[in-house]
Design a protein around this motif. Sequence first.
Motif, PDB file in Angstrom:
ATOM      1  N   ALA A  82     -17.012   4.428  -0.966  1.00  0.00           N
ATOM      2  CA  ALA A  82     -17.140   5.183  -2.291  1.00  0.00           C
ATOM      3  C   ALA A  82     -15.828   5.783  -2.728  1.00  0.00           C
ATOM      4  O   ALA A  82     -15.411   5.584  -3.885  1.00  0.00           O
ATOM      5  N   ALA A  83     -15.160   6.251  -1.848  1.00  0.00           N
ATOM      6  CA  ALA A  83     -13.838   7.028  -1.950  1.00  0.00           C
ATOM      7  C   ALA A  83     -12.750   5.933  -2.499  1.00  0.00           C
ATOM      8  O   ALA A  83     -11.954   6.296  -3.699  1.00  0.00           O
ATOM      9  N   LEU A  84     -12.771   4.683  -2.019  1.00  0.00           N
ATOM     10  CA  LEU A  84     -11.931   3.743  -2.059  1.00  0.00           C
ATOM     11  C   LEU A  84     -12.123   3.401  -3.764  1.00  0.00           C
ATOM     12  O   LEU A  84     -11.064   2.943  -4.442  1.00  0.00           O
ATOM     13  N   ALA A  85     -13.478   3.150  -3.920  1.00  0.00           N
ATOM     14  CA  ALA A  85     -14.006   2.682  -5.297  1.00  0.00           C
ATOM     15  C   ALA A  85     -13.377   3.711  -6.331  1.00  0.00           C
ATOM     16  O   ALA A  85     -12.981   3.188  -7.380  1.00  0.00           O
ATOM     17  N   MET A  86     -13.533   4.999  -6.022  1.00  0.00           N
ATOM     18  CA  MET A  86     -13.071   5.956  -7.230  1.00  0.00           C
ATOM     19  C   MET A  86     -11.582   5.955  -7.439  1.00  0.00           C
ATOM     20  O   MET A  86     -10.911   6.619  -8.397  1.00  0.00           O
TER      21      MET A  86
END
Length: 364
Positions: A82-86
């Motif tokens: 999720a952090a990578l997507a953000m």
Amino acid sequence: MTTTTDSPPRPATRTRLDLAAPLAAAWLGGWGVLALLSTLTGAGYPFGANDPHGADVSLLRLLPVDVGAPLFAGVLLLAAVAALAMSGPVTVRRPGLPRALLLGYGWTVAFALTVVVPDARVLIVLGYLPILLIGAPFDWPPVDYGQIFDWPLAARCAALVGGVLLAGALLLWQRRTAGACPACGRDDHERGWTTPAAAARWGRWAAYTAAVIPFAYAVTRFAWAAGIPLGISRDFLAEMRETGLVWAGAGLGGFATVGAILTLGLVRPWGERFPRWMPRLAGRRVPIKLAVVPATLVALSVTAATLGLMSNAEFWHLTGGFSLASAPMLLWPLWGGALGAATLAYHLRRRGACTRCGRPVPRP
């Protein structure tokens, strides 16, 4: 409500704020891999029954060891994704179910990592840290430092770091997807409570509340050191004096008193400019982060400690239920929240015009 004269938005440039998401992804991914290895090998899980020092003051004691490692692995690795997507570019700026789900999951994980996992042990070590550092050259107190700064404590601190990084990534992405400035969070609809004048008003109440509670805690510990059984039985006080715990409590009381005084700096002039008695610093502006970072750490640590202590039957047994000894600690949830609010007010009151979007400080 009006604002100061408008300034044209400045070109978007990458700053250190943009590193929050990739750093969070790397940190959470690395610890997720460690949790996965712990799941496969059956070794290295540092919480619950595997932690003799924090098993009684942590909510993770309710989580079976054989469930904890795979649960951490799944949660951390998914949060890393999720952090990578953000960290990628934002192309859509409208609310929707995917955005709500991502933010809901992310903030839940950030809360768990910063408040649930660290528990009371992080606050205890922070409280004793000055004593440990000063007394180490003199072999006092007579403790094994290897048993204090161990793997379970490192895991708790790692969770706290990961939670803070994830919270930063979520905050930036939430601002971007709402069309607000990623750096300051301002948009075209100013909110009255964020103005310096408003923050000064409600921040003052928050700061005084956050200062009174730790000082009340310190009074009970100082009373015990003076031989006054404030809120406890004389037999229990005699036992603590024999074991030396009363002096450890006095040390924590001293730490709490210093913290209470520093909290007042969030609303006093000497919290913005160094006082005259400080050589080479007198009159200079206090860096905002010098106050915000440690205050935020203490606010998180206090809130984390509260959850474990309040759910621990041993805590209620030792303090005799509700008494003058336990009352200050029963107010710790209010302490953590008030300190967090006072810190936010200090930031809102002292921040200037945004260097990224060019928006001025909102005025009432």
